[in-house]
Write a protein that holds these residues in place. Structure first.
Motif, PDB file in Angstrom:
ATOM      1  N   ALA A  56      33.527  37.802  60.040  1.00  0.00           N
ATOM      2  CA  ALA A  56      32.626  36.879  59.338  1.00  0.00           C
ATOM      3  C   ALA A  56      32.423  37.391  57.915  1.00  0.00           C
ATOM      4  N   ASP A  57      33.272  36.930  57.007  1.00  0.00           N
ATOM      5  CA  ASP A  57      33.244  37.445  55.640  1.00  0.00           C
ATOM      6  C   ASP A  57      32.879  36.389  54.606  1.00  0.00           C
ATOM      7  N   ARG A  58      32.563  35.167  55.065  1.00  0.00           N
ATOM      8  CA  ARG A  58      32.204  34.088  54.154  1.00  0.00           C
ATOM      9  C   ARG A  58      31.139  33.212  54.785  1.00  0.00           C
ATOM     10  N   LEU A  59      30.536  32.397  53.956  1.00  0.00           N
ATOM     11  CA  LEU A  59      29.631  31.346  54.414  1.00  0.00           C
ATOM     12  C   LEU A  59      29.818  30.166  53.491  1.00  0.00           C
ATOM     13  N   TRP A  60      29.405  29.006  53.967  1.00  0.00           N
ATOM     14  CA  TRP A  60      29.566  27.785  53.198  1.00  0.00           C
ATOM     15  C   TRP A  60      28.289  26.960  53.269  1.00  0.00           C
ATOM     16  N   VAL A  61      28.064  26.185  52.228  1.00  0.00           N
ATOM     17  CA  VAL A  61      27.061  25.134  52.243  1.00  0.00           C
ATOM     18  C   VAL A  61      27.835  23.843  51.971  1.00  0.00           C
TER      19      VAL A  61
ATOM     20  N   VAL B  33      31.985  21.324  71.698  1.00  0.00           N
ATOM     21  CA  VAL B  33      31.334  21.147  70.405  1.00  0.00           C
ATOM     22  C   VAL B  33      29.832  21.282  70.625  1.00  0.00           C
ATOM     23  N   ILE B  34      29.227  22.174  69.859  1.00  0.00           N
ATOM     24  CA  ILE B  34      27.803  22.465  69.976  1.00  0.00           C
ATOM     25  C   ILE B  34      26.996  21.595  69.030  1.00  0.00           C
ATOM     26  N   GLU B  35      27.503  21.440  67.810  1.00  0.00           N
ATOM     27  CA  GLU B  35      26.746  20.724  66.789  1.00  0.00           C
ATOM     28  C   GLU B  35      27.705  20.304  65.684  1.00  0.00           C
ATOM     29  N   VAL B  36      27.391  19.214  65.019  1.00  0.00           N
ATOM     30  CA  VAL B  36      28.154  18.775  63.857  1.00  0.00           C
ATOM     31  C   VAL B  36      27.235  18.884  62.642  1.00  0.00           C
ATOM     32  N   LEU B  37      27.721  19.596  61.642  1.00  0.00           N
ATOM     33  CA  LEU B  37      26.935  19.862  60.439  1.00  0.00           C
ATOM     34  C   LEU B  37      27.402  18.979  59.293  1.00  0.00           C
ATOM     35  N   GLY B  38      26.476  18.650  58.391  1.00  0.00           N
ATOM     36  CA  GLY B  38      26.807  17.797  57.251  1.00  0.00           C
ATOM     37  C   GLY B  38      26.178  18.276  55.964  1.00  0.00           C
ATOM     38  N   HIS B  39      25.935  17.359  55.075  1.00  0.00           N
ATOM     39  CA  HIS B  39      25.485  17.615  53.707  1.00  0.00           C
ATOM     40  C   HIS B  39      24.371  18.660  53.622  1.00  0.00           C
ATOM     41  N   ASN B  40      24.620  19.645  52.784  1.00  0.00           N
ATOM     42  CA  ASN B  40      23.648  20.682  52.422  1.00  0.00           C
ATOM     43  C   ASN B  40      23.326  21.665  53.550  1.00  0.00           C
ATOM     44  N   GLU B  41      24.090  21.626  54.630  1.00  0.00           N
ATOM     45  CA  GLU B  41      23.825  22.545  55.739  1.00  0.00           C
ATOM     46  C   GLU B  41      24.674  23.804  55.633  1.00  0.00           C
ATOM     47  N   LEU B  42      24.116  24.880  56.152  1.00  0.00           N
ATOM     48  CA  LEU B  42      24.778  26.183  56.182  1.00  0.00           C
ATOM     49  C   LEU B  42      25.818  26.218  57.297  1.00  0.00           C
ATOM     50  N   VAL B  43      27.013  26.655  56.957  1.00  0.00           N
ATOM     51  CA  VAL B  43      28.055  26.915  57.951  1.00  0.00           C
ATOM     52  C   VAL B  43      28.248  28.424  57.981  1.00  0.00           C
ATOM     53  N   GLY B  44      27.878  29.014  59.099  1.00  0.00           N
ATOM     54  CA  GLY B  44      28.052  30.453  59.279  1.00  0.00           C
ATOM     55  C   GLY B  44      26.764  31.222  59.103  1.00  0.00           C
TER      56      GLY B  44
ATOM     57  N   THR C 225      15.220  23.292  58.486  1.00  0.00           N
ATOM     58  CA  THR C 225      15.443  24.635  57.955  1.00  0.00           C
ATOM     59  C   THR C 225      16.900  24.912  57.629  1.00  0.00           C
ATOM     60  N   SER C 226      17.816  24.044  58.066  1.00  0.00           N
ATOM     61  CA  SER C 226      19.225  24.322  57.803  1.00  0.00           C
ATOM     62  C   SER C 226      19.619  23.953  56.386  1.00  0.00           C
ATOM     63  N   SER C 227      18.821  23.132  55.718  1.00  0.00           N
ATOM     64  CA  SER C 227      19.115  22.706  54.368  1.00  0.00           C
ATOM     65  C   SER C 227      18.752  23.812  53.378  1.00  0.00           C
ATOM     66  N   MET C 228      19.721  24.198  52.580  1.00  0.00           N
ATOM     67  CA  MET C 228      19.493  25.249  51.586  1.00  0.00           C
ATOM     68  C   MET C 228      18.395  24.835  50.606  1.00  0.00           C
ATOM     69  N   THR C 229      18.383  23.574  50.217  1.00  0.00           N
ATOM     70  CA  THR C 229      17.399  23.133  49.220  1.00  0.00           C
ATOM     71  C   THR C 229      15.986  23.132  49.781  1.00  0.00           C
ATOM     72  N   ARG C 230      15.827  22.920  51.083  1.00  0.00           N
ATOM     73  CA  ARG C 230      14.496  22.948  51.688  1.00  0.00           C
ATOM     74  C   ARG C 230      14.057  24.356  52.067  1.00  0.00           C
ATOM     75  N   ALA C 231      15.024  25.214  52.363  1.00  0.00           N
ATOM     76  CA  ALA C 231      14.693  26.537  52.883  1.00  0.00           C
ATOM     77  C   ALA C 231      14.472  27.595  51.800  1.00  0.00           C
ATOM     78  N   LEU C 232      15.123  27.423  50.650  1.00  0.00           N
ATOM     79  CA  LEU C 232      15.052  28.461  49.619  1.00  0.00           C
ATOM     80  C   LEU C 232      14.347  27.953  48.374  1.00  0.00           C
ATOM     81  N   PRO C 233      13.488  28.780  47.779  1.00  0.00           N
ATOM     82  CA  PRO C 233      12.883  28.403  46.503  1.00  0.00           C
ATOM     83  C   PRO C 233      13.973  28.257  45.426  1.00  0.00           C
TER      84      PRO C 233
END
Length: 150
Positions: free
Chosen positions: A43-48, A67-78, A6-14
């Motif tokens: 919190a004024d921005r977000l990134w993919v 460190v809780i988690e390491v995020l990578g390609h196509n994942e939401l930061v924030g 669900t963290s991947s923008m391409t999988r989560a959003l139409p």
């Protein structure tokens, strides 16, 4: 690195919602070791993330940030940008050079306010990411601080 489905923008959003959001995206890059945000900050921005990795961390009094988690390609930061009071609940730092799409949080919230269907989709995506991150934080903190064998 955990890449939840669900963290991947391409999988989560139409496609139509991704395209609409991407109209508001700005391409950015950060060198290794850049602090993107600190706990408690606005919190004024977000990134993919396009390329590279970002570590999410949590302040632990009297110790180094965990460190809780390491995020990578196509994942939401924030995710804190979506829910009031719009302050970061974690910190984030690049662990390699990063290229990402950056979004202005106020612009995305305004887009959602104007389109209730988009709002539901984005809220579901961010809520799923939030639930995953809470589970990851709990697991990581138990790994670090629970008594051995518990």
């Amino acid at each position: 690195m955990t890449n939840s489905p669900t963290s991947s923008m391409t999988r989560a959003l139409p496609a139509e919602h991704r395209e609409r959001l991407m109209c508001a995206a700005k391409e950015v890059s950060f060198p290794h070791g850049t602090r993107l945000f600190e706990e408690g900050g606005r919190a004024d921005r977000l990134w993919v993330i396009r390329t590279g990795t970002v570590a999410l961390d949590i302040h632990v009094p009297g110790r180094r940030a965990a460190v809780i988690e390491v995020l990578g390609h196509n994942e939401l930061v924030g995710w804190s940008w979506l829910f009031g009071p719009h302050t970061w609940h974690l910190g984030a730092e690049t662990t390699s050079p990063v290229r990402a799409y950056e979004f202005d949080a106020m612009e995305v919230r305004a887009m959602c306010q104007d389109d209730p269907v988009l709002a539901v989709t984005v809220t579901q995506w961010v809520g799923d990411v939030l639930a995953h991150r809470l589970r990851a934080a709990r697991t990581r903190l138990l790994d670090l601080y629970a008594p051995y064998g518990s």
